[in-house]
Write an enzyme that holds these catalytic residues in place. Structure first.
Site, PDB file in Angstrom:
ATOM      1  N   LYS A  94       3.112   3.782  18.491  1.00  0.00           N
ATOM      2  CA  LYS A  94       2.389   5.072  18.456  1.00  0.00           C
ATOM      3  C   LYS A  94       2.407   5.712  19.835  1.00  0.00           C
ATOM      4  CE  LYS A  94      -1.150   3.593  15.261  1.00  0.00           C
ATOM      5  NZ  LYS A  94      -2.541   3.198  15.131  1.00  0.00           N
ATOM      6  N   ASP A  99       1.285   6.440   1.865  1.00  0.00           N
ATOM      7  CA  ASP A  99       0.625   5.187   2.228  1.00  0.00           C
ATOM      8  C   ASP A  99      -0.846   5.389   1.886  1.00  0.00           C
ATOM      9  OD1 ASP A  99      -0.951   3.407   3.658  1.00  0.00           O
ATOM     10  OD2 ASP A  99       0.293   3.461   5.459  1.00  0.00           O
ATOM     11  N   ASP A 127       0.814  -1.219   0.000  1.00  0.00           N
ATOM     12  CA  ASP A 127       0.000   0.000   0.000  1.00  0.00           C
ATOM     13  C   ASP A 127       0.844   1.264   0.000  1.00  0.00           C
ATOM     14  OD1 ASP A 127       0.936  -0.359   2.538  1.00  0.00           O
ATOM     15  OD2 ASP A 127      -1.021  -0.403   3.521  1.00  0.00           O
TER      16      ASP A 127
HETATM   17  P1  GTP Z   1      -6.003  -1.614   7.446  1.00  0.00           P
HETATM   18  O1  GTP Z   1      -6.908  -2.734   7.841  1.00  0.00           O
HETATM   19  O2  GTP Z   1      -6.768  -0.456   6.898  1.00  0.00           O
HETATM   20  O3  GTP Z   1      -5.037  -1.218   8.525  1.00  0.00           O
HETATM   21  O4  GTP Z   1      -5.095  -2.074   6.203  1.00  0.00           O
HETATM   22  P2  GTP Z   1      -4.223  -3.410   5.997  1.00  0.00           P
HETATM   23  O5  GTP Z   1      -5.070  -4.593   6.224  1.00  0.00           O
HETATM   24  O6  GTP Z   1      -3.592  -3.307   4.643  1.00  0.00           O
HETATM   25  O7  GTP Z   1      -3.136  -3.341   7.133  1.00  0.00           O
HETATM   26  P3  GTP Z   1      -1.752  -2.561   7.137  1.00  0.00           P
HETATM   27  O8  GTP Z   1      -1.899  -1.277   6.398  1.00  0.00           O
HETATM   28  O9  GTP Z   1      -1.255  -2.492   8.505  1.00  0.00           O
HETATM   29  O10 GTP Z   1      -0.828  -3.571   6.330  1.00  0.00           O
HETATM   30  C1  GTP Z   1       0.427  -3.192   5.809  1.00  0.00           C
HETATM   31  C2  GTP Z   1       0.722  -4.094   4.617  1.00  0.00           C
HETATM   32  O11 GTP Z   1       0.840  -5.452   5.040  1.00  0.00           O
HETATM   33  C3  GTP Z   1      -0.368  -4.068   3.570  1.00  0.00           C
HETATM   34  O12 GTP Z   1       0.253  -4.109   2.315  1.00  0.00           O
HETATM   35  C4  GTP Z   1      -1.158  -5.338   3.833  1.00  0.00           C
HETATM   36  O13 GTP Z   1      -1.734  -5.884   2.641  1.00  0.00           O
HETATM   37  C5  GTP Z   1      -0.095  -6.276   4.366  1.00  0.00           C
HETATM   38  N1  GTP Z   1      -0.612  -7.221   5.351  1.00  0.00           N
HETATM   39  C6  GTP Z   1      -1.139  -6.937   6.571  1.00  0.00           C
HETATM   40  N2  GTP Z   1      -1.477  -8.068   7.210  1.00  0.00           N
HETATM   41  C7  GTP Z   1      -1.170  -9.097   6.369  1.00  0.00           C
HETATM   42  C8  GTP Z   1      -1.282 -10.522   6.454  1.00  0.00           C
HETATM   43  O14 GTP Z   1      -1.766 -11.089   7.443  1.00  0.00           O
HETATM   44  N3  GTP Z   1      -0.833 -11.250   5.395  1.00  0.00           N
HETATM   45  C9  GTP Z   1      -0.308 -10.665   4.285  1.00  0.00           C
HETATM   46  N4  GTP Z   1       0.082 -11.446   3.270  1.00  0.00           N
HETATM   47  N5  GTP Z   1      -0.178  -9.325   4.168  1.00  0.00           N
HETATM   48  C10 GTP Z   1      -0.608  -8.558   5.197  1.00  0.00           C
END
Ligand code: GTP
Length: 341
Positions: free
Chosen positions: A161, A219, A110
């Site tokens: 944070k 982001d 992201d």
């Molecule tokens: P929010 O729910 O809005 O916080 O978004 P998110 O689910 O993308 O979580 P976050 O922004 O913290 O994740 C950072 C990156 O890690 C993103 O590119 C997510 O797709 C990836 N990510 C988070 N959790 C996982 C997981 O359990 N497995 C995989 N494969 N990628 C993950």
């Protein structure tokens, strides 16, 4: 060179848009976000990418295939249950073919970034670090974990944070790991790379270095950030190898049907939608199979796929998504997140 792309998150901050479209599959300037990232990685010499998926895996399998359409080799590492960022990296690592001492780039799915990953990799290799993290400076770090360093750039802590962050430098979601370091992350359970892997590496004497840059970085995890990233691509503030900005600073899908009296203003991206007479769209993202009836106004908003907007409706600073959403004629939706959730 190999990379791991983390795209398994549920993208809850972008609900209801992410009910049917995972965040990395959302289109920015007509191009799926993940395609911008792959093009960027490829432009820095990455030729093989392990895509770590969990949420709506089938969309990634279908869109990316073996990667040949994107000029890279793509392998899909699928998690039965989400393993968190660290668990996903450990799982994806089983698909890597690099040697023990090779650098592996890990990219959050992201972030839109213009920093020089090649230079980050070179720094990592020349300094023989365990991991090298891209850090960016933000005006207000309270909403992020912050990452203090010493004068030379060595990372000295990971601070969750807090109201008083020790530094405004934050983790920008692009890491270089030495392959053997990834192999030590526990497999088959949920692990957070930010909260577990990095702090543990530091506590056990790991050599973690920063790569700080002032290049474009965003982001796209929130509606406001997603809209900003889209506008930055359309207006040429951010140059993606996967998109060429147009003189009018808008994007209209070749299969869209836009009435000649409709007004599409700068910073707007229109998918395969129908936009009827007198409608006005300003600095917004419009998905596929959307119908915008006559005289409707959409301002600084994100409209997901298959939404129907009634005539004369006004949508401002809103995010609308989920299936079968129909907004009645002349309705007003200001600052709302509306959808099936
Ligand atoms: P929010 O729910 O809005 O916080 O978004 P998110 O689910 O993308 O979580 P976050 O922004 O913290 O994740 C950072 C990156 O890690 C993103 O590119 C997510 O797709 C990836 N990510 C988070 N959790 C996982 C997981 O359990 N497995 C995989 N494969 N990628 C993950």
């Amino acid at each position: 060179m190999e990379a791991i792309l983390l795209v398994g998150g549920k993208g809850t901050r972008l609900l209801p848009l992410t009910i049917d479209t995972p965040k990395p599959m959302v289109k920015l300037a007509g191009v799926r976000f993940i395609a911008h990232q792959i093009a960027y990685a490829r432009s820095h010499g990455i030729s093989r990418i392990v895509v770590a998926t969990s949420y709506k895996t089938e969309q990634f399998l279908e869109y990316l295939g073996d990667g040949s359409a994107f000029g890279v080799e793509i392998v899909h590492a699928i998690e039965g249950e989400p393993l968190g960022t660290g668990g996903a990296i450990a799982n994806a690592a089983t698909y890597l073919i690099s040697g023990e001492r090779d650098p592996i780039t890990v990219l959050n799915g992201d972030v839109l970034t213009a920093h020089d990953i090649s230079a980050q990799i070179r720094q990592h290799v020349s300094m023989n670090c365990h991991a090298t993290l891209h850090l960016v400076e933000v005006d207000d770090a309270r909403a992020y974990g912050s990452v203090p360093t010493d004068d030379k750039g060595q990372i000295i802590g990971f601070v969750e944070k807090s109201e008083n962050p020790p530094t405004n430098f934050i983790n920008a979601g692009c890491y270089i790991f030495t392959k053997s370091v990834i192999d030590q992350i526990p497999r088959g359970r949920v692990v957070s790379v930010e909260r577990e892997t990095f702090p543990e590496l530091l506590a056990t004497g790991g050599k973690l270095w920063s790569f700080k840059s002032r290049d474009y970085w965003i982001d796209i995890g929130t509606p406001a950030a997603l809209l900003k990233a889209s506008q930055d691509l359309l207006t040429g503030v951010f140059i993606s190898p996967a998109f060429t900005p147009q003189p009018k600073k808008i994007y209209i899908d070749p299969l869209a049907e836009v009435d000649s009296s409709a007004l599409i203003e700068e910073g707007s991206a229109i998918g395969r939608a129908q936009v009827r007479s007198g409608a006005r769209i300003e600095a917004s993202i419009i998905g596929d199979e959307v119908v915008i009836e006559a005289g409707a106004q959409i301002l600084h908003s994100i409209i997901g796929n298959r939404v129907k907007v009634g005539s004369g409706a006004i949508i401002e600073r809103a995010i609308i998504g989920g299936d079968e959403i129909v907004l009645p004629p002349n309705s007003r939706h200001i600052g709302t997140a509306l959808g099936i959730g």
